[in-house]
Design an enzyme around this catalytic site. Structure first.
Site, short mmCIF file in Angstrom:
data_model
loop_
_atom_site.label_atom_id
_atom_site.label_comp_id
_atom_site.label_asym_id
_atom_site.label_seq_id
_atom_site.Cartn_x
_atom_site.Cartn_y
_atom_site.Cartn_z
N ASP A 255 0.87 -1.17 0.00
CA ASP A 255 0.00 0.00 0.00
C ASP A 255 0.91 1.23 0.00
OD1 ASP A 255 -2.14 1.72 0.02
OD2 ASP A 255 -3.23 0.66 1.60
C1 NOJ Z 1 -4.00 3.92 0.29
C2 NOJ Z 1 -5.19 3.03 0.31
O1 NOJ Z 1 -5.18 2.25 1.48
C3 NOJ Z 1 -5.33 2.11 -0.88
O2 NOJ Z 1 -6.60 1.51 -0.86
C4 NOJ Z 1 -5.10 2.85 -2.15
O3 NOJ Z 1 -5.24 1.97 -3.25
C5 NOJ Z 1 -3.75 3.49 -2.11
N1 NOJ Z 1 -3.67 4.43 -1.00
C6 NOJ Z 1 -3.43 4.23 -3.40
O4 NOJ Z 1 -4.23 5.34 -3.50
#
Ligand code: NOJ
Length: 734
Positions: A255
């Protein structure tokens, strides 16, 4: 490994391999066709594998051209984005979509979203988000499919198919957040998640596994720790379970900066956590550049091997190959945003249909559907609002394209006499408003005193035949980093509902939210209640279809509505207790005795249970019949029920199958969803629904994490929701 990829790998330097593991955010690096020198340098030197957050013909073409013309090996970049519930045309939030229980519709939403994303140069969507969520305080339940492993798994697979099996527009899906992110303690985002392996395998893992079984191309690791080790560096999760047990053969991405965040988790410095992540089975580093800046040193120091790096690189190259990027690096990119796709009439019609199908009718004392000639007082901060219709994670959506509830109602019923008053602000707290306005102005506070706003609304209400109050959360009050401790209607909206109810006029409460809300008082005050979540671009038209009966609502909750925050976590498939409270099990007397599993002040049951949702018509369920009541070995049973539409409207009903295993080697949940079928019934019509039951439906993980069934008695129950079923017993011997 395919020949092309092995040949390519043989030509790559170590730096070039590490570069493929690097997912870079563009930020303001691209303005029109101009790309900042820093990013050009990086791509040209082979230090970038993919771009995050860049879409649209001009910037995608510009960056891809740099990779193809300036980098030594001309490996195309992969472009990824959070396309969560639509790209330009925004569909209802995933929690809303899941309440449709309509797998074909959900698959089509993924497909249409993919068509728009592909046309703007995207290859990879960070969806589906399939975290099981039993805690409505957690803002990200807006992005998920609710509390149930079975429903969540079916939706997970449907979305993967929609994105990935879409002809020339097929994209790579990314199931997330692996794992347990929805179980964040106390509903606070990014918090630890701590649970038994039994709960993981039984309740939380199935939707991720369903995505893997459906062939998902990538997996995103979660922010939280699992058994003390952050998921991003957790080898048991990313390698032992995901690859070895489940056979996943795609790539794993972190993530956003979750590699770096392992430093704050207390796992060591950037070099240590980056090596830990690679060793655990992480292939791509989202934005943090820990891999880029430290892996070479770790290799020199023997902390990772070249093989570890090559393996990760190969997985990413294979994904690019699967997309066809080596043959056609510009794939479906159009130089002009294609009007026949982006926000096309076809997409808008699908979004309107999805918005209506996501609505859940929670109460109706014969008020709905509304007459199209009625005098309607439309009240509330979200009634004449376009800014909050899309819901969280609508990055490429434009709120100005949205249809407000007021506009939708006018479109549907031009002959209705609709007056409007604000009634209350979503919030009067400037700090909460500022937090909700972080991605643009969503909450605009009317400075008039609250009493004046309510008085004005009451005046309008008193002149009308019926009141429709559109209340709820602003869109950024749910989603990432949007946990709430009090999940009632924010601001003075509860007072507004009470004042409107006091007029004695029929009151319909429509609410927007990214989570179940605590609405016990409102559930008594309003005569009809509709949950519309955040309906997307066509929200206003979709809800108008429901309110005027052009579409007969059929949504069923995918998440229980708590009676009070103190009940959380509350979910239908809970375990048994040795001291059950009356009502839960027949025969236990409801006396004000002590020593029962209960609250002193509220019921044990949620306000609205999982699977619940009304229709403008009524359905009557017959008795459940089984093809056999004694089975043996690998028998196949049929459970049937006849459902009749006994009301005055044509309608749809989701018939739900629950199984209970009363006695086993470990204490099992009181019931579990094991099947459902959505049927359409004309008024007066009846249909017999049949479910096929095999021993697969009886299996569970025992204490050794062995997945099997145990002989004995089972209760096969069918009904319109998790709290209202009729069951028959079957004995099933080995
Ligand atoms: C953080 C989020 O937890 C995730 O769901 C997302 O895909 C990423 N950021 C990228 O934006």
């Amino acid at each position: 490994m395919s020949d092309v990829i092995s040949t390519l790998l043989a030509h790559m330097t170590l730096d070039e391999k590490i570069g493929q593991l690097n997912l870079v955010i563009a930020g303001d690096a691209v303005t029109g066709a101009t790309v900042s020198e820093g990013v050009v340098q990086k791509i040209a030197s082979g230090a970038v594998g993919g771009m995050f957050g860049v879409y649209g013909a001009t910037p995608v073409r510009a960056l891809q051209t740099v990779a193809l013309e300036k980098s030594r090996l001309k490996i195309p970049l992969i472009f990824g984005l959070d396309v969560i519930h639509g790209h330009r045309t925004i569909f209802p939030i995933p929690l809303g979509l899941s309440c449709s229980w309509d797998l074909a519709m959900i698959e089509n939403v993924a497909k249409l979203s993919g068509d728009e994303a592909a046309a703007e140069g995207l290859h990879w969507v960070f969806s589906p988000m399939v975290d099981i969520t039993r805690d409505a305080r957690w803002g990200r339940c807006a992005e998920a499919a609710g509390e149930d492993a079975y429903l969540g798994s079916r939706i997970s697979a449907a979305m993967v198919r929609g994105y990935q099996e879409n002809g020339d527009n097929s994209l790579l899906a990314c199931v997330k957040h692996f794992a347990l992110y929805g179980a964040a303690e106390a509903g606070r985002d990014y918090h630890t998640a701590d649970m038994s392996r039994l709960a993981m395998f039984e309740q939380y893992f199935p939707p991720y596994k369903a995505a893997v079984d459906a062939g998902v191309a990538s997996v995103m690791s979660s922010f939280n720790d699992v058994e003390g080790i952050p998921a991003t560096g957790n080898k048991w999760l990313l390698t032992d379970v995901l690859r070895k047990q489940w056979g996943f053969d795609g790539f794993v991405v972190s993530d956003y900066t979750s590699v770096n965040e392992m430093i704050d988790h207390g796992m060591g410095d950037l070099q240590t956590v980056s090596a830990l992540a690679l060793k655990a089975g992480l292939d791509m580093d989202m934005v943090g550049e820990g891999f880029l800046t430290t892996l070479k040193k770790s290799l020199d120091e023997g902390k990772v091997t070249e093989d570890d790096i090559t393996t990760a690189c190969a997985r990413i190259l294979r994904a690019k190959q699967k997309l066809g990027l080596f043959d056609n690096p510009f794939r479906n990119l159009r130089d002009e945003s294609p009007k026949e796709i982006i926000l096309s009439p076809k997409h808008r019609a699908a979004a309107r249909d999805a918005a209506a199908r996501s609505c859940v009718l929670l109460k109706n004392d014969n008020i709905l559907p509304l007459q199209k000639t009625a005098k309607i007082a439309l009240i509330g901060p979200l009634a004449d609002d376009k800014r909050n219709m899309q819901g969280t994670w609508s990055i490429a959506g434009n709120w100005e394209e949205c249809v407000s509830v007021l506009q939708g109602m006018k479109n549907a019923a031009p002959a209705a006499d609709i007056s409007y008053a604000l009634g209350a602000n979503v919030t009067d707290d400037p700090l909460i408003a500022a937090k909700a306005n972080i991605f643009g102005e969503k909450v605009i506070i009317d400075p008039r005193p609250e009493n004046e706003l309510i008085a004005e609304a009451v005046r309008e209400a008193e002149l009308a035949d019926v009141i429709v109050a559109v209340v709820g959360e602003a869109q950024e009050m749910s989603g990432e980093a949007a946990s709430r401790a009090d999940i009632g209607l924010p601001g003075k909206q509860s007072a507004l509902i009470a004042a409107l109810a006091a007029t004695g006029k029929p009151l319909v409460m429509v609410f927007l939210s990214g989570r179940p809300l605590t609405i016990v008082n409102e559930s008594k005050q309003a005569g009809a209640i509709v949950a519309m979540w955040f309906g997307g671009t066509e929200a206003g038209n979709g809800i108008a279809d429901v309110l005027f009966g052009d579409y007969n609502p059929a949504g069923k909750l995918s998440m229980s509505f708590p009676y009070a925050v103190g009940q959380i976590p509350v979910y239908y498939n809970h375990k048994k207790t040795g001291r059950p409270y009356a009502g839960e099990f027949p025969g236990v007397v409801d006396v004000p005795s002590k020593f029962r599993s209960r609250y002193l002040d509220i019921p044990n049951e949620p306000l609205y249970p999982f699977g619940f949702g009304l229709s403008y018509t009524t359905f009557e369920y017959g008795d459940v019949t089984l093809s056999e009541t004694a089975a043996r070995g690998n028998a196949t049973l049929t459970a049937s029920v006849t459902v009749m539409n006994t009301g005055a409207h044509d309608g749809e009903e989701t018939v739900q199958l629950y199984i209970t295993d009363p006695v086993a080697s470990l204490s099992r949940p009181v019931r579990e969803l094991k099947g459902f079928e959505k049927i359409a019934l004309k008024r007066g019509e009846s249909k017999t629904v049949q479910f096929t039951i095999t021993t697969d439906h009886l299996k569970f993980y025992n204490n050794d994490l062995h997945h099997d069934w145990e002989a004995g008695e089972f209760i096969i129950a069918i009904g319109p929701n998790s709290a209202q079923t009729r069951g028959v017993a079957v004995t099933w011997e080995k």
